[in-house]
Design a protein around this motif. Structure first.
Motif, PDB file in Angstrom:
ATOM      1  N   GLY A   1       4.041  -0.934   7.754  1.00 30.18           N
ATOM      2  CA  GLY A   1       3.662   0.217   6.934  1.00 30.18           C
ATOM      3  C   GLY A   1       4.559   1.406   7.216  1.00 30.18           C
ATOM      4  O   GLY A   1       4.992   2.123   6.302  1.00 30.18           O
ATOM      5  N   ALA A   2       4.873   1.615   8.501  1.00 28.56           N
ATOM      6  CA  ALA A   2       5.773   2.707   8.878  1.00 28.56           C
ATOM      7  C   ALA A   2       7.211   2.394   8.471  1.00 28.56           C
ATOM      8  O   ALA A   2       7.974   3.299   8.113  1.00 28.56           O
ATOM      9  N   ILE A   3       7.581   1.122   8.522  1.00 28.45           N
ATOM     10  CA  ILE A   3       8.927   0.738   8.071  1.00 28.45           C
ATOM     11  C   ILE A   3       9.106   1.076   6.602  1.00 28.45           C
ATOM     12  O   ILE A   3      10.123   1.652   6.204  1.00 28.45           O
ATOM     13  N   GLU A   4       8.122   0.729   5.776  1.00 30.62           N
ATOM     14  CA  GLU A   4       8.248   0.998   4.344  1.00 30.62           C
ATOM     15  C   GLU A   4       8.314   2.492   4.074  1.00 30.62           C
ATOM     16  O   GLU A   4       9.090   2.947   3.226  1.00 30.62           O
ATOM     17  N   GLY A   5       7.514   3.268   4.795  1.00 32.91           N
ATOM     18  CA  GLY A   5       7.603   4.713   4.637  1.00 32.91           C
ATOM     19  C   GLY A   5       8.988   5.228   4.977  1.00 32.91           C
ATOM     20  O   GLY A   5       9.544   6.070   4.268  1.00 32.91           O
ATOM     21  N   THR A   6       9.574   4.692   6.042  1.00 30.75           N
ATOM     22  CA  THR A   6      10.914   5.106   6.457  1.00 30.75           C
ATOM     23  C   THR A   6      11.959   4.717   5.422  1.00 30.75           C
ATOM     24  O   THR A   6      12.887   5.477   5.136  1.00 30.75           O
ATOM     25  N   ILE A   7      11.818   3.523   4.841  1.00 26.72           N
ATOM     26  CA  ILE A   7      12.732   3.089   3.783  1.00 26.72           C
ATOM     27  C   ILE A   7      12.693   4.070   2.610  1.00 26.72           C
ATOM     28  O   ILE A   7      13.721   4.377   1.998  1.00 26.72           O
ATOM     29  N   LEU A   8      11.509   4.596   2.320  1.00 22.37           N
ATOM     30  CA  LEU A   8      11.352   5.537   1.212  1.00 22.37           C
ATOM     31  C   LEU A   8      11.752   6.965   1.585  1.00 22.37           C
ATOM     32  O   LEU A   8      11.641   7.875   0.763  1.00 22.37           O
ATOM     33  N   GLY A   9      12.200   7.152   2.828  1.00 25.92           N
ATOM     34  CA  GLY A   9      12.653   8.474   3.252  1.00 25.92           C
ATOM     35  C   GLY A   9      11.541   9.384   3.730  1.00 25.92           C
ATOM     36  O   GLY A   9      11.669  10.613   3.687  1.00 25.92           O
TER      37      GLY A   9
ATOM     38  N   LYS B   1       6.188  10.979  -3.311  1.00 23.48           N
ATOM     39  CA  LYS B   1       6.277  10.621  -1.904  1.00 23.48           C
ATOM     40  C   LYS B   1       5.458  11.591  -1.048  1.00 23.48           C
ATOM     41  O   LYS B   1       5.584  12.810  -1.199  1.00 23.48           O
ATOM     42  N   PRO B   2       4.625  11.075  -0.143  1.00 23.55           N
ATOM     43  CA  PRO B   2       3.959  11.976   0.799  1.00 23.55           C
ATOM     44  C   PRO B   2       4.976  12.509   1.802  1.00 23.55           C
ATOM     45  O   PRO B   2       6.119  12.055   1.860  1.00 23.55           O
TER      46      PRO B   2
ATOM     47  N   CYS C   1       0.821  -1.213   0.000  1.00 28.58           N
ATOM     48  CA  CYS C   1       0.000   0.000   0.000  1.00 28.58           C
ATOM     49  C   CYS C   1       0.854   1.261   0.000  1.00 28.58           C
ATOM     50  O   CYS C   1       0.556   2.225  -0.723  1.00 28.58           O
ATOM     51  N   VAL C   2       1.909   1.277   0.803  1.00 25.97           N
ATOM     52  CA  VAL C   2       2.767   2.461   0.867  1.00 25.97           C
ATOM     53  C   VAL C   2       3.489   2.673  -0.459  1.00 25.97           C
ATOM     54  O   VAL C   2       3.608   3.803  -0.952  1.00 25.97           O
ATOM     55  N   ILE C   3       3.930   1.581  -1.061  1.00 26.35           N
ATOM     56  CA  ILE C   3       4.610   1.683  -2.359  1.00 26.35           C
ATOM     57  C   ILE C   3       3.642   2.151  -3.436  1.00 26.35           C
ATOM     58  O   ILE C   3       3.950   3.051  -4.232  1.00 26.35           O
ATOM     59  N   MET C   4       2.446   1.559  -3.470  1.00 28.01           N
ATOM     60  CA  MET C   4       1.449   1.939  -4.472  1.00 28.01           C
ATOM     61  C   MET C   4       1.022   3.400  -4.301  1.00 28.01           C
ATOM     62  O   MET C   4       0.808   4.116  -5.285  1.00 28.01           O
ATOM     63  N   ALA C   5       0.888   3.828  -3.059  1.00 29.52           N
ATOM     64  CA  ALA C   5       0.504   5.220  -2.816  1.00 29.52           C
ATOM     65  C   ALA C   5       1.550   6.177  -3.370  1.00 29.52           C
ATOM     66  O   ALA C   5       1.217   7.170  -4.035  1.00 29.52           O
ATOM     67  N   SER C   6       2.822   5.878  -3.108  1.00 29.41           N
ATOM     68  CA  SER C   6       3.900   6.769  -3.536  1.00 29.41           C
ATOM     69  C   SER C   6       4.119   6.744  -5.042  1.00 29.41           C
ATOM     70  O   SER C   6       4.359   7.781  -5.663  1.00 29.41           O
TER      71      SER C   6
END
Length: 262
Positions: free
Chosen positions: A109-117, A83-84, A71-76
């Motif tokens: 979900g928060a981990i993936e967001g952190t990976i994406l910066g 990126k949000p 979900c985080v990847i698809m959103a971004s």
């Protein structure tokens, strides 16, 4: 500020609506991209062998047939297209502390967001036997915006996400906020519940039980037990530095070098 809200309980989970309310207390631009179905316990799983299906539920509300990570990847990459500025994952129905962190789709979900910066928060609302069917969502709703804003006022620490757990108390009964470290449950907290179906064949449930233990001070376990909100910074870098240094000394020692070469 663009805020992405996701979860692991699914697009129709009550906690997701609470997370959206928390996000709207911080910004007018809120996007919701959550799993189509319950993804509790999937951890940081990524869907690679099946296609991802995306469904628009409402304006800026989308369901993905996949994991919180998807979900985080698809959103971004697709839904928002960039990126949000902030990821809020939750509010999970049930705490995510101690060993839960390794299994939690909410934390993932928060981990993936952190990976994406992206600045990322995992939010979870604890419940007890008296609130199992109706967790005290007002606790998270009332306290989360202020906690998130206080963290956002600080410089970004790369590779760190914030895991926030709210106790099984009403908003005005909270003891306070504690900055905690990840705890460790008793070894017997997980067990297998074996049952029989209508034809006498066995099936199994992974189950959990409360263990009698005194949690160490300054841990997330201790904080929730005492009615505090637990705020734990978690690092993506899982390297154990003392162990790495010890292994380095061992492998560079003459005897260690001989064993390694053999």
């Amino acid at each position: 500020m663009k805020i992405l809200v996701t979860n692991d309980d699914g697009i129709h989970a009550p906690g997701l609506k609470v997370a959206e309310e928390i996000a709207r207390a911080l910004s007018d631009e809120v996007w919701v991209v959550a799993p189509e179905t319950d993804q509790s316990g999937v951890a940081h799983a990524l869907t690679l062998s099946d296609p991802l299906r995306l469904r628009e539920v409402d304006e800026r509300h989308f369901a993905v047939r996949g994991t919180p990570t998807d979900c985080v990847i698809m959103a971004s990459k697709v839904v928002i297209g960039e990126k949000p500025d902030l990821v809020i994952s939750g509010v999970n129905r049930g705490q995510n502390i101690a060993d839960d962190v390794s299994y939690s789709g909410t934390v993932a979900g928060a981990i993936e967001g952190t990976i994406l910066g992206i600045r990322s928060f995992a939010l979870s609302q604890a419940f007890g036997a008296d609130t199992i069917d109706d967790p005290r969502w007002d606790c998270a709703r009332a306290h989360a915006p202020g906690i998130i804003q206080r963290v956002l006022d600080l410089p970004l620490t790369p590779g760190v996400l914030i895991n926030v757990n709210f106790p099984n108390r009403t908003a005005d009964e909270v003891s306070g906020v504690l900055l905690t470290r990840q705890g460790k449950r008793a070894a017997d907290w997980m067990h297998i519940d074996e049952r029989r179906d209508g034809r006498g064949r066995p099936y199994f449930w992974i189950a959990f039980k409360h263990s009698k233990m005194e949690p160490p001070p300054e841990t997330d376990l201790a904080a929730l037990a005492q009615g505090y909100i637990s705020v734990t910074p978690l690092s993506l870098d899982m390297t154990d530095e003392p162990a790495r240094q010890e292994l380095t000394r061992h492998f560079t020692a003459p005897s260690g070098a001989k064993r390694a070469s053999s």
